[in-house]
Design a protein around this motif. Structure first.
Motif, PDB file in Angstrom:
ATOM      1  N   ILE A   6     -68.580 136.571 -20.356  1.00 39.11           N
ATOM      2  CA  ILE A   6     -69.822 136.262 -19.642  1.00 39.11           C
ATOM      3  C   ILE A   6     -70.127 134.773 -19.752  1.00 39.11           C
ATOM      4  O   ILE A   6     -70.455 134.106 -18.771  1.00 39.11           O
ATOM      5  N   LYS A   7     -70.011 134.229 -20.958  1.00 38.70           N
ATOM      6  CA  LYS A   7     -70.270 132.803 -21.171  1.00 38.70           C
ATOM      7  C   LYS A   7     -69.324 131.949 -20.337  1.00 38.70           C
ATOM      8  O   LYS A   7     -69.745 130.995 -19.677  1.00 38.70           O
ATOM      9  N   THR A   8     -68.048 132.291 -20.323  1.00 33.03           N
ATOM     10  CA  THR A   8     -67.060 131.537 -19.549  1.00 33.03           C
ATOM     11  C   THR A   8     -67.385 131.591 -18.062  1.00 33.03           C
ATOM     12  O   THR A   8     -67.345 130.572 -17.363  1.00 33.03           O
ATOM     13  N   THR A   9     -67.742 132.771 -17.559  1.00 30.25           N
ATOM     14  CA  THR A   9     -68.071 132.924 -16.139  1.00 30.25           C
ATOM     15  C   THR A   9     -69.297 132.108 -15.774  1.00 30.25           C
ATOM     16  O   THR A   9     -69.319 131.408 -14.759  1.00 30.25           O
ATOM     17  N   VAL A  10     -70.333 132.180 -16.584  1.00 32.32           N
ATOM     18  CA  VAL A  10     -71.557 131.417 -16.313  1.00 32.32           C
ATOM     19  C   VAL A  10     -71.262 129.918 -16.346  1.00 32.32           C
ATOM     20  O   VAL A  10     -71.726 129.168 -15.476  1.00 32.32           O
ATOM     21  N   ASP A  11     -70.492 129.448 -17.310  1.00 32.20           N
ATOM     22  CA  ASP A  11     -70.146 128.028 -17.388  1.00 32.20           C
ATOM     23  C   ASP A  11     -69.415 127.559 -16.126  1.00 32.20           C
ATOM     24  O   ASP A  11     -69.688 126.481 -15.599  1.00 32.20           O
ATOM     25  N   GLU A  12     -68.475 128.365 -15.632  1.00 27.42           N
ATOM     26  CA  GLU A  12     -67.725 128.004 -14.426  1.00 27.42           C
ATOM     27  C   GLU A  12     -68.631 127.997 -13.193  1.00 27.42           C
ATOM     28  O   GLU A  12     -68.517 127.126 -12.332  1.00 27.42           O
ATOM     29  N   LEU A  13     -69.559 128.965 -13.105  1.00 28.50           N
ATOM     30  CA  LEU A  13     -70.494 128.983 -11.982  1.00 28.50           C
ATOM     31  C   LEU A  13     -71.419 127.775 -12.010  1.00 28.50           C
ATOM     32  O   LEU A  13     -71.738 127.206 -10.971  1.00 28.50           O
ATOM     33  N   LEU A  14     -71.844 127.367 -13.190  1.00 32.11           N
ATOM     34  CA  LEU A  14     -72.693 126.185 -13.296  1.00 32.11           C
ATOM     35  C   LEU A  14     -71.970 124.931 -12.825  1.00 32.11           C
ATOM     36  O   LEU A  14     -72.576 124.040 -12.232  1.00 32.11           O
ATOM     37  N   LYS A  15     -70.671 124.852 -13.068  1.00 30.00           N
ATOM     38  CA  LYS A  15     -69.899 123.716 -12.564  1.00 30.00           C
ATOM     39  C   LYS A  15     -69.883 123.703 -11.039  1.00 30.00           C
ATOM     40  O   LYS A  15     -70.040 122.663 -10.414  1.00 30.00           O
ATOM     41  N   VAL A  16     -69.698 124.877 -10.446  1.00 32.28           N
ATOM     42  CA  VAL A  16     -69.654 124.974  -8.982  1.00 32.28           C
ATOM     43  C   VAL A  16     -71.012 124.626  -8.381  1.00 32.28           C
ATOM     44  O   VAL A  16     -71.098 123.990  -7.342  1.00 32.28           O
ATOM     45  N   LEU A  17     -72.085 125.041  -9.048  1.00 29.68           N
ATOM     46  CA  LEU A  17     -73.426 124.854  -8.510  1.00 29.68           C
ATOM     47  C   LEU A  17     -74.092 123.572  -8.979  1.00 29.68           C
ATOM     48  O   LEU A  17     -75.305 123.441  -8.890  1.00 29.68           O
ATOM     49  N   ALA A  18     -73.323 122.603  -9.445  1.00 31.60           N
ATOM     50  CA  ALA A  18     -73.887 121.310  -9.851  1.00 31.60           C
ATOM     51  C   ALA A  18     -74.576 120.664  -8.654  1.00 31.60           C
ATOM     52  O   ALA A  18     -74.188 120.866  -7.504  1.00 31.60           O
ATOM     53  N   THR A  19     -75.611 119.878  -8.912  1.00 31.03           N
ATOM     54  CA  THR A  19     -76.414 119.271  -7.853  1.00 31.03           C
ATOM     55  C   THR A  19     -75.570 118.525  -6.830  1.00 31.03           C
ATOM     56  O   THR A  19     -75.764 118.662  -5.629  1.00 31.03           O
ATOM     57  N   GLU A  20     -74.610 117.728  -7.285  1.00 30.67           N
ATOM     58  CA  GLU A  20     -73.806 116.958  -6.334  1.00 30.67           C
ATOM     59  C   GLU A  20     -72.957 117.864  -5.443  1.00 30.67           C
ATOM     60  O   GLU A  20     -72.603 117.499  -4.330  1.00 30.67           O
ATOM     61  N   ASN A  21     -72.652 119.062  -5.892  1.00 31.60           N
ATOM     62  CA  ASN A  21     -71.913 120.007  -5.054  1.00 31.60           C
ATOM     63  C   ASN A  21     -72.826 120.698  -4.052  1.00 31.60           C
ATOM     64  O   ASN A  21     -72.439 120.953  -2.919  1.00 31.60           O
ATOM     65  N   VAL A  22     -74.041 121.020  -4.474  1.00 37.82           N
ATOM     66  CA  VAL A  22     -74.951 121.758  -3.611  1.00 37.82           C
ATOM     67  C   VAL A  22     -75.629 120.834  -2.608  1.00 37.82           C
ATOM     68  O   VAL A  22     -75.660 121.102  -1.417  1.00 37.82           O
ATOM     69  N   ILE A  23     -76.155 119.723  -3.060  1.00 36.93           N
ATOM     70  CA  ILE A  23     -76.859 118.794  -2.174  1.00 36.93           C
ATOM     71  C   ILE A  23     -75.895 117.777  -1.589  1.00 36.93           C
ATOM     72  O   ILE A  23     -75.973 117.432  -0.437  1.00 36.93           O
ATOM     73  N   GLY A  24     -74.977 117.299  -2.367  1.00 28.87           N
ATOM     74  CA  GLY A  24     -74.035 116.282  -1.901  1.00 28.87           C
ATOM     75  C   GLY A  24     -74.504 114.899  -2.277  1.00 28.87           C
ATOM     76  O   GLY A  24     -75.657 114.681  -2.643  1.00 28.87           O
ATOM     77  N   GLU A  25     -73.603 113.978  -2.194  1.00 27.24           N
ATOM     78  CA  GLU A  25     -73.921 112.590  -2.517  1.00 27.24           C
ATOM     79  C   GLU A  25     -74.651 111.948  -1.341  1.00 27.24           C
ATOM     80  O   GLU A  25     -74.273 112.122  -0.187  1.00 27.24           O
ATOM     81  N   THR A  26     -75.692 111.190  -1.626  1.00 25.23           N
ATOM     82  CA  THR A  26     -76.386 110.440  -0.589  1.00 25.23           C
ATOM     83  C   THR A  26     -75.496 109.269  -0.168  1.00 25.23           C
ATOM     84  O   THR A  26     -74.917 108.593  -1.005  1.00 25.23           O
TER      85      THR A  26
END
Length: 136
Positions: A6-26
């Motif tokens: 569970i910890k490993t899965t959550v850590d990997e999802l947090l990497k995918v959902l990092a702000t720069e991935n979700v919003i993108g670089e200005t």
């Protein structure tokens, strides 16, 4: 229950959902700022089980899984050196929904109404100031 999957899965999802991935670089140019806008979805699940058989056999196991998806949907363009609503544009990268299309089509009328309202308020203030000066 083994929490490591569970910890490993959550850590990997947090990497995918990092702000720069979700919003993108200005992106900044001489005359504008471009801000990417995305939508994302996420799913997550975890399970644990333990059991025994008839003849002193037992077993246990656990697992976790998740997934995330990110899709660019628009770019917000802010023009430097401009003031007011005209300085911001939203450029859709996907086909807009009926509601989005209606809002986009109504925006010029809304901007015109805002300008008219601003002028009306200005005229009312000027008239009030004139009346005040006349009464003094």
């Amino acid at each position: 229950m083994d929490v490591e999957p569970i910890k490993t899965t959550v850590d990997e999802l947090l990497k995918v959902l990092a702000t720069e991935n979700v919003i993108g670089e200005t992106i900044e140019t001489e005359d504008k700022l471009i801000i990417p806008v995305t939508k994302f979805g996420m799913a997550f699940g975890a399970a644990s089980a333990e059991g025994s058989a008839l003849k002193d056999q037992s077993g246990k196991g656990s697992g976790a899984g998740g997934g995330a998806g990110i899709e660019p949907i628009a770019m917000v363009v802010v023009f430097k050196g401009m003031v007011g609503p005209e300085s911001v544009r939203v450029m859709h990268l996907t086909k807009p929904s009926p509601m989005g299309r209606a809002i986009s089509e109504a925006m010029p009328a809304v901007i015109d109404l805002m300008k008219e309202g601003k002028e009306t308020v200005k005229e009312m203030r000027e008239k009030k100031e004139e009346e005040k000066e006349e009464s003094e």
